[in-house]
Design an enzyme around this catalytic site. Structure first.
Site, PDB file in Angstrom:
ATOM      1  N   GLY A  11       0.846  -1.198   0.000  1.00  0.00           N
ATOM      2  CA  GLY A  11       0.000   0.000   0.000  1.00  0.00           C
ATOM      3  C   GLY A  11       0.872   1.234   0.000  1.00  0.00           C
ATOM      4  O   GLY A  11       1.383   1.644   1.053  1.00  0.00           O
ATOM      5  N   SER A 130      -1.020   5.925  14.518  1.00  0.00           N
ATOM      6  CA  SER A 130      -1.529   7.297  14.543  1.00  0.00           C
ATOM      7  C   SER A 130      -0.403   8.297  14.343  1.00  0.00           C
ATOM      8  O   SER A 130       0.732   8.046  14.743  1.00  0.00           O
ATOM      9  CB  SER A 130      -2.219   7.588  15.880  1.00  0.00           C
ATOM     10  OG  SER A 130      -2.630   8.938  15.895  1.00  0.00           O
ATOM     11  N   GLY A 132      -0.626  10.436  11.329  1.00  0.00           N
ATOM     12  CA  GLY A 132      -0.762  10.953   9.970  1.00  0.00           C
ATOM     13  C   GLY A 132       0.550  10.840   9.204  1.00  0.00           C
ATOM     14  O   GLY A 132       1.447  10.070   9.562  1.00  0.00           O
ATOM     15  N   LYS A 190      -6.708   2.019  19.390  1.00  0.00           N
ATOM     16  CA  LYS A 190      -6.598   3.060  18.352  1.00  0.00           C
ATOM     17  C   LYS A 190      -7.965   3.718  18.125  1.00  0.00           C
ATOM     18  O   LYS A 190      -8.060   4.941  17.948  1.00  0.00           O
ATOM     19  CB  LYS A 190      -6.068   2.446  17.050  1.00  0.00           C
ATOM     20  CG  LYS A 190      -6.116   3.385  15.836  1.00  0.00           C
ATOM     21  CD  LYS A 190      -5.192   4.564  16.023  1.00  0.00           C
ATOM     22  CE  LYS A 190      -5.017   5.553  14.921  1.00  0.00           C
ATOM     23  NZ  LYS A 190      -5.849   5.755  13.833  1.00  0.00           N
ATOM     24  N   HIS A 193      -8.524   6.053  20.907  1.00  0.00           N
ATOM     25  CA  HIS A 193      -7.661   7.224  20.650  1.00  0.00           C
ATOM     26  C   HIS A 193      -8.380   8.202  19.722  1.00  0.00           C
ATOM     27  O   HIS A 193      -8.444   9.402  19.978  1.00  0.00           O
ATOM     28  CB  HIS A 193      -6.329   6.775  20.028  1.00  0.00           C
ATOM     29  CG  HIS A 193      -5.580   7.886  19.353  1.00  0.00           C
ATOM     30  ND1 HIS A 193      -5.921   8.357  18.096  1.00  0.00           N
ATOM     31  CD2 HIS A 193      -4.536   8.642  19.759  1.00  0.00           C
ATOM     32  CE1 HIS A 193      -5.121   9.362  17.772  1.00  0.00           C
ATOM     33  NE2 HIS A 193      -4.271   9.547  18.761  1.00  0.00           N
ATOM     34  N   GLU A 197      -9.748  11.915  20.381  1.00  0.00           N
ATOM     35  CA  GLU A 197      -9.343  13.007  19.478  1.00  0.00           C
ATOM     36  C   GLU A 197     -10.572  13.852  19.094  1.00  0.00           C
ATOM     37  O   GLU A 197     -10.525  15.084  19.135  1.00  0.00           O
ATOM     38  CB  GLU A 197      -8.698  12.370  18.247  1.00  0.00           C
ATOM     39  CG  GLU A 197      -8.285  13.298  17.151  1.00  0.00           C
ATOM     40  CD  GLU A 197      -7.761  12.490  15.942  1.00  0.00           C
ATOM     41  OE1 GLU A 197      -6.931  11.573  16.123  1.00  0.00           O
ATOM     42  OE2 GLU A 197      -8.208  12.779  14.817  1.00  0.00           O
ATOM     43  N   ARG A 451     -40.618   1.515  34.971  1.00  0.00           N
ATOM     44  CA  ARG A 451     -40.480   0.262  34.214  1.00  0.00           C
ATOM     45  C   ARG A 451     -41.365  -0.824  34.796  1.00  0.00           C
ATOM     46  O   ARG A 451     -41.984  -1.602  34.075  1.00  0.00           O
ATOM     47  CB  ARG A 451     -39.011  -0.202  34.207  1.00  0.00           C
ATOM     48  CG  ARG A 451     -38.062   0.741  33.479  1.00  0.00           C
ATOM     49  CD  ARG A 451     -36.629   0.225  33.513  1.00  0.00           C
ATOM     50  NE  ARG A 451     -36.439  -0.917  32.660  1.00  0.00           N
ATOM     51  CZ  ARG A 451     -35.933  -2.076  33.038  1.00  0.00           C
ATOM     52  NH1 ARG A 451     -35.541  -2.242  34.299  1.00  0.00           N
ATOM     53  NH2 ARG A 451     -35.804  -3.073  32.201  1.00  0.00           N
TER      54      ARG A 451
HETATM   55  P1  NBP Z   1      -5.767   4.886   1.731  1.00  0.00           P
HETATM   56  O1  NBP Z   1      -6.644   4.564   2.868  1.00  0.00           O
HETATM   57  O2  NBP Z   1      -6.122   6.016   0.834  1.00  0.00           O
HETATM   58  O3  NBP Z   1      -5.627   3.566   0.832  1.00  0.00           O
HETATM   59  C1  NBP Z   1      -4.956   3.595  -0.402  1.00  0.00           C
HETATM   60  C2  NBP Z   1      -4.135   2.343  -0.580  1.00  0.00           C
HETATM   61  O4  NBP Z   1      -4.972   1.184  -0.492  1.00  0.00           O
HETATM   62  C3  NBP Z   1      -3.509   2.321  -1.959  1.00  0.00           C
HETATM   63  O5  NBP Z   1      -2.218   1.782  -1.851  1.00  0.00           O
HETATM   64  C4  NBP Z   1      -4.430   1.396  -2.723  1.00  0.00           C
HETATM   65  O6  NBP Z   1      -3.834   0.768  -3.824  1.00  0.00           O
HETATM   66  C5  NBP Z   1      -4.728   0.391  -1.660  1.00  0.00           C
HETATM   67  N1  NBP Z   1      -5.874  -0.487  -1.958  1.00  0.00           N
HETATM   68  C6  NBP Z   1      -7.184  -0.205  -2.084  1.00  0.00           C
HETATM   69 BR1  NBP Z   1      -7.908   1.484  -2.007  1.00  0.00          BR
HETATM   70  N2  NBP Z   1      -7.943  -1.273  -2.318  1.00  0.00           N
HETATM   71  C7  NBP Z   1      -7.065  -2.299  -2.358  1.00  0.00           C
HETATM   72  C8  NBP Z   1      -7.224  -3.674  -2.559  1.00  0.00           C
HETATM   73  N3  NBP Z   1      -8.434  -4.207  -2.746  1.00  0.00           N
HETATM   74  N4  NBP Z   1      -6.126  -4.459  -2.546  1.00  0.00           N
HETATM   75  C9  NBP Z   1      -4.900  -3.917  -2.349  1.00  0.00           C
HETATM   76  N5  NBP Z   1      -4.686  -2.603  -2.120  1.00  0.00           N
HETATM   77  C10 NBP Z   1      -5.763  -1.816  -2.141  1.00  0.00           C
HETATM   78  O7  NBP Z   1      -4.235   5.084   2.214  1.00  0.00           O
HETATM   79  P2  NBP Z   1      -3.656   5.828   3.498  1.00  0.00           P
HETATM   80  O8  NBP Z   1      -4.300   7.156   3.711  1.00  0.00           O
HETATM   81  O9  NBP Z   1      -2.189   5.737   3.377  1.00  0.00           O
HETATM   82  O10 NBP Z   1      -4.124   4.907   4.708  1.00  0.00           O
HETATM   83  C11 NBP Z   1      -3.757   3.539   4.826  1.00  0.00           C
HETATM   84  C12 NBP Z   1      -4.435   2.985   6.062  1.00  0.00           C
HETATM   85  O11 NBP Z   1      -3.956   3.705   7.207  1.00  0.00           O
HETATM   86  C13 NBP Z   1      -5.949   3.163   6.064  1.00  0.00           C
HETATM   87  O12 NBP Z   1      -6.551   2.106   6.741  1.00  0.00           O
HETATM   88  C14 NBP Z   1      -6.160   4.436   6.833  1.00  0.00           C
HETATM   89  O13 NBP Z   1      -7.435   4.501   7.443  1.00  0.00           O
HETATM   90  C15 NBP Z   1      -5.050   4.330   7.878  1.00  0.00           C
HETATM   91  N6  NBP Z   1      -4.576   5.595   8.423  1.00  0.00           N
HETATM   92  C16 NBP Z   1      -4.472   6.691   7.631  1.00  0.00           C
HETATM   93  C17 NBP Z   1      -3.992   7.888   8.167  1.00  0.00           C
HETATM   94  C18 NBP Z   1      -3.844   9.116   7.303  1.00  0.00           C
HETATM   95  O14 NBP Z   1      -3.533  10.183   7.863  1.00  0.00           O
HETATM   96  N7  NBP Z   1      -4.008   9.015   6.003  1.00  0.00           N
HETATM   97  C19 NBP Z   1      -3.616   7.940   9.526  1.00  0.00           C
HETATM   98  C20 NBP Z   1      -3.701   6.776  10.298  1.00  0.00           C
HETATM   99  C21 NBP Z   1      -4.180   5.616   9.734  1.00  0.00           C
HETATM  100  P3  NBP Z   1      -3.931   1.442  -5.285  1.00  0.00           P
HETATM  101  O15 NBP Z   1      -2.812   2.440  -5.350  1.00  0.00           O
HETATM  102  O16 NBP Z   1      -3.710   0.312  -6.218  1.00  0.00           O
HETATM  103  O17 NBP Z   1      -5.279   2.058  -5.422  1.00  0.00           O
END
Ligand code: NBP
Length: 488
Positions: A11, A130, A132, A190, A193, A197, A451
């Site tokens: 990912g 957590s 970002g 989490k 958390h 937040e 009740r």
């Molecule tokens: P996203 O939540 O936007 O996910 C995008 C990634 O998921 C891409 O690499 C995409 O691949 C992949 N993906 C998807 Br969509 N469907 C897929 C599938 N069926 N099989 C394989 N890969 C798949 O990315 P993120 O914002 O980096 O967050 C990643 C995780 O971390 C999430 O669960 C998010 O909730 C969590 N999180 C995010 C943050 C933040 O600040 N963003 C903070 C803390 C936790 P592709 O490129 O091929 O579409």
């Protein structure tokens, strides 16, 4: 770069890329994989260039690149994508391989995945991450749970990349990452958390609102208050960024005043509230914080109602400086309640799911790297270190004293908000919880009578031992048969 990678990250979105760079910067060799391969290529040619990072273009090559036991960390969208990817991995995994889900998965999913993969000999870790984008790159808070056999293998990597807290010698050595507990415990912590937040953010917003609408303060004047609060017990990342936000100008005016007042949400606050309802834990502050976002989204209705429904004129004739000190106490009191409720929820989950949790250690995982990081968490750690089975954080002597010092100011603020029609759902709900929790005799006696009156649900009596149930034929028309359901 080592011949075999220490870990693979699947990912390459914002979290995955930055975690990989963080791991590489700590001396680990990482395999990068993404469903859409072009992202691997551009990552290798760009930010990952000349670092101990290799790419994989198939699941087979991903697994072949790893040292044993193989560790595959998913940083993909939570929900179905996680299950789908695990399905693709499964035929290629060996017993003892470790699958880590670092996304925002629901804890029930992590409970299920730990069990189902465990049956196949695969070690599953559900890790909340957590902080970002910046946290992922420079040191996030990581909350891992799942199959404890995986922890010794994952620990060196996770503790190396996580944020650090100072030890007793002032050195940044204590990782904001430790084993949380079995199955979905990491994702549960989490989730809480994120709920906290929501609460912390809304409490701050309520402080801003009353300063703006009742005290008539400008963004610059409010900014100066937040600047002061940075030096107090309220000091936290969210207070810091609020001060920065209020200072930010566009064309000489505070940008914050130009932002539309409709809040978005991704669901983790809602999950926390729903889970609290399932477990029967009063989590009023976080619940109100979620509902406050829902109310904010009704912008058109609110604009119409603002002229259709009247309320009191907002007038303030007191001493502003005294009121702002009271407001600081109101925020502090509400914050203590919020954490007391959040930890009570975690404690109830631990009992429900038979997780052995260390609450002081959880406080330390949130101490740096994550959005709710604050000095306040040191006091929570100390409270649980003193009394690991503390029923409620408000009973700890430090927080009890702080509540005693805060409550007059807190009440003054809620009284003024109520009299002037300023909505402060979280800070007032927190005060109601505080008062309810310290009330030995609540009106639930009357509720039980109601009740029993309409549903023959029975009641216990103050003058009889607990566990004896009574039914009264209140009207003389009902029978003496009582309902079999009695829930406390
Ligand atoms: P996203 O939540 O936007 O996910 C995008 C990634 O998921 C891409 O690499 C995409 O691949 C992949 N993906 C998807 Br969509 N469907 C897929 C599938 N069926 N099989 C394989 N890969 C798949 O990315 P993120 O914002 O980096 O967050 C990643 C995780 O971390 C999430 O669960 C998010 O909730 C969590 N999180 C995010 C943050 C933040 O600040 N963003 C903070 C803390 C936790 P592709 O490129 O091929 O579409």
């Amino acid at each position: 770069m080592k011949a075999q990678s220490d870990i693979a990250v699947v990912g390459l979105a914002v979290m995955g890329e930055n975690l990989i760079l963080n791991m590489a910067s700590k001396g680990f060799t990482v395999t990068a994989y993404n469903r859409s391969y072009h992202k691997v290529e551009s990552f290798l040619a760009g930010r990952a260039k000349d670092k101990s990072i290799r790419g994989a273009d198939s699941i087979e090559s991903l697994l072949a690149s790893l040292s044993s036991p193989r560790k595959i960390m998913l940083m993909v969208k939570s929900g179905k994508p996680v299950d789908d990817f695990i399905e693709q991995l499964l035929p290629h995994l060996d017993k003892g391989d470790i699958v880590i889900d670092g996304g925002n998965s629901q804890f029930e999913d992590s409970n299920r995945r730990t069990a189902s993969l465990g049956e196949k000999g695969i070690l599953y870790v559900g890790a909340g991450v957590s902080g970002g984008e910046e946290g992922a790159l420079l040191g996030p808070s990581i909350m891992p749970g799942g199959n404890p056999d995986a922890w010794p293998h994952v620990k060196p990597i996770f503790q190396a990349i996580s944020a650090k807290v100072k030890d007793e010698n002032g050195e940044l050595t204590v990782p904001c990452c430790d084993w949380v507990g079995e199955a979905g415990a990491g994702h549960f912590v989490k989730m809480v958390h994120n709920g906290i937040e929501y609460g912390d953010m809304q409490i701050i917003c309520e402080g801003y609102l009353i300063m703006r609408d009742l005290l008539g303060m400008s963004a610059d004047e409010i900014q100066a208050v937040f600047e002061q609060w940075k030096q107090t017990e309220l000091s936290s990342y969210l207070i810091d960024i609020t001060a920065d936000i209020l200072a930010y100008k566009e064309d000489g005016e505070a940008l914050v005043e130009k932002i539309l007042d409709t809040a978005g949400q991704k669901g983790t606050g809602k999950w926390t509230g729903v889970t609290a309802l399932h477990l029967g834990v009063p989590l009023t502050l976080i619940g109100e914080a979620v509902f406050a976002r829902c109310l904010s989204a009704l912008k058109d209705q609110r604009v119409a109602a603002a002229s259709a429904i009247s309320g009191p004129a907002k007038t303030f004739s007191g001493d502003k400086a005294v009121f702002i000190e009271d407001l600081k106490h109101a925020l502090l009191g509400a914050k203590i309640v919020s954490y007391a409720q959040g930890f009570a929820l975690i404690q109830e989950a631990a009992s429900e799911y038979s997780w052995k949790l260390d609450y002081g250690s959880i406080a330390m995982m949130w101490r740096e790297g994550c959005i709710i990081r604050s000095v306040f968490l040191d006091n929570i750690k100390q409270a649980y270190d003193k009394h690991p089975d503390l029923d409620n954080l408000m009973l700890d002597s430090y927080f009890n004293d702080m509540l005693a010092k805060s409550q007059t100011g807190w009440r003054n603020v809620i009284a003024a908000a109520t009299l002037n029609g300023v909505a402060m759902p979280c800070i007032s709900a927190a005060l109601s919880y505080f008062d309810g929790y310290r009330t030995a005799d609540l009106p639930a006696n009357l509720l039980q009578a109601q009740r029993d009156y309409f549903g023959a649900h029975t009641y216990e009596r103050k003058d009889k031992p607990r566990g004896e149930f009574f039914h009264t034929n209140w009207t003389g028309r009902g029978g003496n048969t009582s309902s079999t359901t009695y829930d406390v």
